[in-house]
Write a protein that holds these residues in place. Sequence first.
Motif, PDB file in Angstrom:
ATOM      1  N   GLN A   1       0.851  -1.178   0.000  1.00  0.00           N
ATOM      2  CA  GLN A   1       0.000   0.000   0.000  1.00  0.00           C
ATOM      3  C   GLN A   1       0.894   1.236   0.000  1.00  0.00           C
ATOM      4  O   GLN A   1       1.595   1.501   0.976  1.00  0.00           O
ATOM      5  CB  GLN A   1      -0.933   0.006   1.208  1.00  0.00           C
TER       6      GLN A   1
ATOM      7  N   LEU B   1     -10.334   5.482   6.359  1.00  0.00           N
ATOM      8  CA  LEU B   1     -10.375   5.239   4.914  1.00  0.00           C
ATOM      9  C   LEU B   1     -11.151   3.942   4.705  1.00  0.00           C
ATOM     10  O   LEU B   1     -10.817   2.918   5.309  1.00  0.00           O
ATOM     11  CB  LEU B   1      -8.956   5.096   4.356  1.00  0.00           C
TER      12      LEU B   1
ATOM     13  N   TYR C   1       2.436  -5.945   3.094  1.00  0.00           N
ATOM     14  CA  TYR C   1       1.676  -6.843   3.961  1.00  0.00           C
ATOM     15  C   TYR C   1       1.832  -8.287   3.491  1.00  0.00           C
ATOM     16  O   TYR C   1       1.616  -8.593   2.313  1.00  0.00           O
ATOM     17  CB  TYR C   1       0.190  -6.492   3.940  1.00  0.00           C
TER      18      TYR C   1
ATOM     19  N   SER D   1      -1.766   6.645   0.931  1.00  0.00           N
ATOM     20  CA  SER D   1      -3.052   7.214   0.513  1.00  0.00           C
ATOM     21  C   SER D   1      -3.679   6.514  -0.684  1.00  0.00           C
ATOM     22  O   SER D   1      -4.598   7.037  -1.288  1.00  0.00           O
ATOM     23  CB  SER D   1      -2.920   8.707   0.190  1.00  0.00           C
ATOM     24  N   GLN D   2      -3.179   5.326  -1.032  1.00  0.00           N
ATOM     25  CA  GLN D   2      -3.795   4.553  -2.108  1.00  0.00           C
ATOM     26  C   GLN D   2      -4.359   3.245  -1.561  1.00  0.00           C
ATOM     27  O   GLN D   2      -4.060   2.852  -0.437  1.00  0.00           O
ATOM     28  CB  GLN D   2      -2.775   4.257  -3.208  1.00  0.00           C
ATOM     29  N   GLY D   3      -5.174   2.549  -2.367  1.00  0.00           N
ATOM     30  CA  GLY D   3      -5.663   1.238  -1.971  1.00  0.00           C
ATOM     31  C   GLY D   3      -4.561   0.198  -2.063  1.00  0.00           C
ATOM     32  O   GLY D   3      -3.599   0.365  -2.819  1.00  0.00           O
TER      33      GLY D   3
ATOM     34  N   GLN E   1      -9.889   1.250   7.275  1.00  0.00           N
ATOM     35  CA  GLN E   1      -8.483   1.455   7.635  1.00  0.00           C
ATOM     36  C   GLN E   1      -8.351   2.740   8.433  1.00  0.00           C
ATOM     37  O   GLN E   1      -8.436   3.846   7.887  1.00  0.00           O
ATOM     38  CB  GLN E   1      -7.596   1.514   6.393  1.00  0.00           C
TER      39      GLN E   1
ATOM     40  N   PRO F   1      -5.707  -2.346   6.936  1.00  0.00           N
ATOM     41  CA  PRO F   1      -7.153  -2.477   6.690  1.00  0.00           C
ATOM     42  C   PRO F   1      -7.773  -3.605   7.514  1.00  0.00           C
ATOM     43  O   PRO F   1      -7.161  -4.664   7.685  1.00  0.00           O
ATOM     44  CB  PRO F   1      -7.216  -2.800   5.193  1.00  0.00           C
TER      45      PRO F   1
ATOM     46  N   LEU G   1     -12.220   1.047   2.178  1.00  0.00           N
ATOM     47  CA  LEU G   1     -11.731   0.441   0.949  1.00  0.00           C
ATOM     48  C   LEU G   1     -12.675  -0.645   0.468  1.00  0.00           C
ATOM     49  O   LEU G   1     -13.213  -1.420   1.261  1.00  0.00           O
ATOM     50  CB  LEU G   1     -10.348  -0.176   1.193  1.00  0.00           C
TER      51      LEU G   1
ATOM     52  N   GLN H   1      -3.000   2.154  10.741  1.00  0.00           N
ATOM     53  CA  GLN H   1      -3.307   0.733  10.910  1.00  0.00           C
ATOM     54  C   GLN H   1      -3.485   0.059   9.559  1.00  0.00           C
ATOM     55  O   GLN H   1      -3.678   0.730   8.539  1.00  0.00           O
ATOM     56  CB  GLN H   1      -4.599   0.565  11.728  1.00  0.00           C
TER      57      GLN H   1
ATOM     58  N   TYR I   1     -13.440  -2.863   3.590  1.00  0.00           N
ATOM     59  CA  TYR I   1     -12.455  -2.774   4.657  1.00  0.00           C
ATOM     60  C   TYR I   1     -12.465  -1.367   5.242  1.00  0.00           C
ATOM     61  O   TYR I   1     -12.701  -0.391   4.529  1.00  0.00           O
ATOM     62  CB  TYR I   1     -11.048  -3.075   4.135  1.00  0.00           C
TER      63      TYR I   1
ATOM     64  N   PHE J   1      -4.734  -8.081   7.285  1.00  0.00           N
ATOM     65  CA  PHE J   1      -3.560  -7.323   6.856  1.00  0.00           C
ATOM     66  C   PHE J   1      -2.501  -7.155   7.934  1.00  0.00           C
ATOM     67  O   PHE J   1      -1.338  -6.997   7.623  1.00  0.00           O
ATOM     68  CB  PHE J   1      -3.989  -5.939   6.349  1.00  0.00           C
ATOM     69  N   GLY J   2      -2.832  -7.166   9.173  1.00  0.00           N
ATOM     70  CA  GLY J   2      -1.823  -6.893  10.191  1.00  0.00           C
ATOM     71  C   GLY J   2      -1.261  -5.484  10.035  1.00  0.00           C
ATOM     72  O   GLY J   2      -1.914  -4.599   9.482  1.00  0.00           O
ATOM     73  N   LYS J   3      -0.047  -5.273  10.526  1.00  0.00           N
ATOM     74  CA  LYS J   3       0.569  -3.946  10.481  1.00  0.00           C
ATOM     75  C   LYS J   3       1.564  -3.796   9.335  1.00  0.00           C
ATOM     76  O   LYS J   3       1.920  -2.681   8.951  1.00  0.00           O
ATOM     77  CB  LYS J   3       1.255  -3.640  11.809  1.00  0.00           C
TER      78      LYS J   3
ATOM     79  N   GLN K   1      -9.456   3.052  -4.630  1.00  0.00           N
ATOM     80  CA  GLN K   1      -8.615   4.048  -3.963  1.00  0.00           C
ATOM     81  C   GLN K   1      -9.180   4.481  -2.615  1.00  0.00           C
ATOM     82  O   GLN K   1      -8.499   5.168  -1.860  1.00  0.00           O
ATOM     83  CB  GLN K   1      -8.430   5.271  -4.864  1.00  0.00           C
TER      84      GLN K   1
END
Lengths: 113, 116
Positions: free
Chosen positions: A38, B88, A87, A41-43, B37, B43, B90, B41, B35, A103-105, B109
């Motif tokens: 990631q 956010l 991730y 600021s994006q997916g 987020q 998601p 998703l 952190q 998701y 996803f965890g950290k 996005q």
Amino acid sequence: DAKTTQPTSMDCAEGRAANLPCNHSTISGNEYVYWYRQIHSQGPQYIIHGLKNNETNEMASLIITEDRKSSTLILPHATLRDTAVYYCIVRVAGSNSGYALNFGKGTSLLVTP
Amino acid sequence: ETGVTQSPTHLIKTRGQQVTLRCSSQSGHNTVSWYQQALGQGPQFIFQYYREEENGRGNFPPRFSGLQFPNYSSELNVNALELDDSALYLCASSSGPGTGGRTEAFFGQGTRLTVV
């Protein structure tokens, strides 16, 4: 799904290989290893996944140990655009309970000039 | 570009209000997951929709609900907004839970929701 452990952060010089480790010691035989990243600021973006054999695509290589308890994502020639949170996720194949990704950290990779 | 589009991109709501977020899945994908987020952190899975029915849910209260439409697009609805809902959101599309372990999910996005 099995839990994964990743380092919080890593640095890599531009042009060098970035090797991102992931521990998944409780992985089951039917669980795949997935990597996503990631950028700020994006997916999240899919990178690669594998079951037990090493995998390579145009973005990266995935090396899974023989006992499958750990894996390494390799970005062969890191660029500044590879700076992102990476991730490592394990997930059961063919599950009908939903495509939930834990996803965890992740590992924050900083590629420096 | 993943082909997954979300709207709006940003949204500001007041505590107690309701919000609807929208997602158009990638062509050929019949499964949509949502998701949340929070800042700093990873998601967190909210729920998934497959063939217009909820097919898996994370640890989120019932005021988080969703819909999937015949064209596989989806909505996420959150009622009685709380300050902690600021995050956010998703959306991800994939090609069905039966193949989930062998296929990837493609993410939009996101929608940045701020609750004041």
